[in-house]
Design a protein around this motif. Structure first.
Motif, PDB file in Angstrom:
ATOM      1  N   VAL A   6       0.863  -1.180   0.000  1.00  0.00           N
ATOM      2  CA  VAL A   6       0.000   0.000   0.000  1.00  0.00           C
ATOM      3  C   VAL A   6       0.906   1.239   0.000  1.00  0.00           C
ATOM      4  O   VAL A   6       1.642   1.466   0.961  1.00  0.00           O
ATOM      5  CB  VAL A   6      -0.929   0.025   1.230  1.00  0.00           C
ATOM      6  N   ILE A   7       0.866   2.013  -1.079  1.00  0.00           N
ATOM      7  CA  ILE A   7       1.708   3.206  -1.142  1.00  0.00           C
ATOM      8  C   ILE A   7       0.918   4.485  -0.883  1.00  0.00           C
ATOM      9  O   ILE A   7       1.499   5.543  -0.633  1.00  0.00           O
ATOM     10  CB  ILE A   7       2.463   3.306  -2.489  1.00  0.00           C
ATOM     11  N   SER A   8      -0.418   4.397  -0.935  1.00  0.00           N
ATOM     12  CA  SER A   8      -1.257   5.551  -0.611  1.00  0.00           C
ATOM     13  C   SER A   8      -2.575   5.041  -0.071  1.00  0.00           C
ATOM     14  O   SER A   8      -3.168   4.113  -0.626  1.00  0.00           O
ATOM     15  CB  SER A   8      -1.489   6.410  -1.858  1.00  0.00           C
ATOM     16  N   ALA A   9      -3.032   5.608   1.032  1.00  0.00           N
ATOM     17  CA  ALA A   9      -4.300   5.223   1.641  1.00  0.00           C
ATOM     18  C   ALA A   9      -5.032   6.500   2.039  1.00  0.00           C
ATOM     19  O   ALA A   9      -4.626   7.185   2.982  1.00  0.00           O
ATOM     20  CB  ALA A   9      -4.071   4.330   2.849  1.00  0.00           C
ATOM     21  N   LEU A  10      -6.080   6.829   1.323  1.00  0.00           N
ATOM     22  CA  LEU A  10      -6.831   8.059   1.558  1.00  0.00           C
ATOM     23  C   LEU A  10      -8.213   7.730   2.102  1.00  0.00           C
ATOM     24  O   LEU A  10      -8.884   6.820   1.612  1.00  0.00           O
ATOM     25  CB  LEU A  10      -6.965   8.864   0.259  1.00  0.00           C
ATOM     26  N   GLY A  11      -8.658   8.491   3.100  1.00  0.00           N
ATOM     27  CA  GLY A  11      -9.962   8.254   3.686  1.00  0.00           C
ATOM     28  C   GLY A  11      -9.975   6.998   4.530  1.00  0.00           C
ATOM     29  O   GLY A  11      -8.967   6.586   5.112  1.00  0.00           O
ATOM     30  N   SER A  12     -11.148   6.353   4.594  1.00  0.00           N
ATOM     31  CA  SER A  12     -11.304   5.149   5.411  1.00  0.00           C
ATOM     32  C   SER A  12     -10.817   3.938   4.626  1.00  0.00           C
ATOM     33  O   SER A  12     -11.393   3.573   3.597  1.00  0.00           O
ATOM     34  CB  SER A  12     -12.776   4.970   5.781  1.00  0.00           C
TER      35      SER A  12
END
Length: 246
Positions: A6-12
């Motif tokens: 996972v290189i980007s996790a936005l929000g929930s």
């Protein structure tokens, strides 16, 4: 193997940036959070394995269109890797009695490398399939040889041996966890034993898995001790954090 990161996790999202799993043709190690997100990533990783691709990227909205209602957005990087790195910490379980065998079995499902150690071949022979065992007349030597960040759990059939092993382990400040089965009385006895030898008994966890229940069945003690142990290891950042749900 394909590493899925996972290189980007936005929000929930089920996992934060940095979470990883490793996908092979017939096995998966680790998780990026489960659900349809993980299913899609595993499927894409196996396509890469079959097609010889070196890398890929996935940008996945976690909405109704994929049947996952987190509402966030995840970007995944997929890379071809060598064998999965063996970075799980060692857990040395001393004593292959009922509780020791139950604990070694409980640890099989966790991101640690557990070894059951005893001087009695007949007890080690009763370990569950898949549990690594070591037969040795000098168990204290295994503590001296343990790598930094290892954990030691002491549950032998002999109080004197328990004390010897606990004292040996407490001379290793680089261990992540040192625990010993027992009671408040046994803890007090060991405290006197350790102080007489110039050893600080404070880091010792004894009783192990205490404060949750009065149930003394081996499997129950093992379950709470495994939880206590993994909490200590993750808090010490000795291994990657894996999710508690999917």
């Amino acid at each position: 193997m394909i590493r899925v990161r996972v290189i980007s996790a936005l929000g929930s999202t089920p996992r934060d940036a940095g979470a990883e799993m490793f996908v092979g043709p017939d096995r998966v190690e680790g998780t990026i959070g489960g659900g349809q997100l993980e299913y899609m990533a595993i499927d894409r990783a196996r396509q890469m394995l079959a097609g010889g691709e070196a890398e890929a990227r996935m940008d996945i909205p976690l909405g109704p269109e994929i049947g996952q209602c987190c509402g966030g957005r995840v970007v995944l990087q997929l890379d071809r890797q060598g064998p999965t790195p063996e970075d799980h910490p060692d857990v040395l379980v001393f004593g292959a009695g009922h509780v020791g065998r139950a604990l070694a079995l409980a640890l099989q499902a966790l991101p640690v490398k557990a070894t059951l150690i005893d001087s009695r071949p007949e007890e080690l022979a009763q370990a569950a399939p898949g549990v690594e065992t070591i037969l040795t007349p000098l168990p204290e030597s295994r503590i001296r040889a343990a790598g930094p960040g290892s954990a030691v759990v002491i549950l032998t059939h002999d109080h004197a041996l328990d004390f010897l092993l606990a004292a040996e382990a407490l001379t290793r400040p680089d261990l992540s966890y040192v625990g010993m089965i027992g009671s408040a009385t046994k803890r007090a006895q060991f405290t006197r034993f350790a102080r007489a030898r110039g050893i600080d008994p404070a880091p010792l966890v004894c009783p192990i898995g205490a404060g949750f229940t009065h149930d003394k069945r081996p499997a129950v003690i093992a379950a709470f001790t495994a939880a206590e142990l993994i909490a200590r290891l993750t808090a010490a950042s000795s291994l990657k954090k894996y999710p508690c749900n999917s």
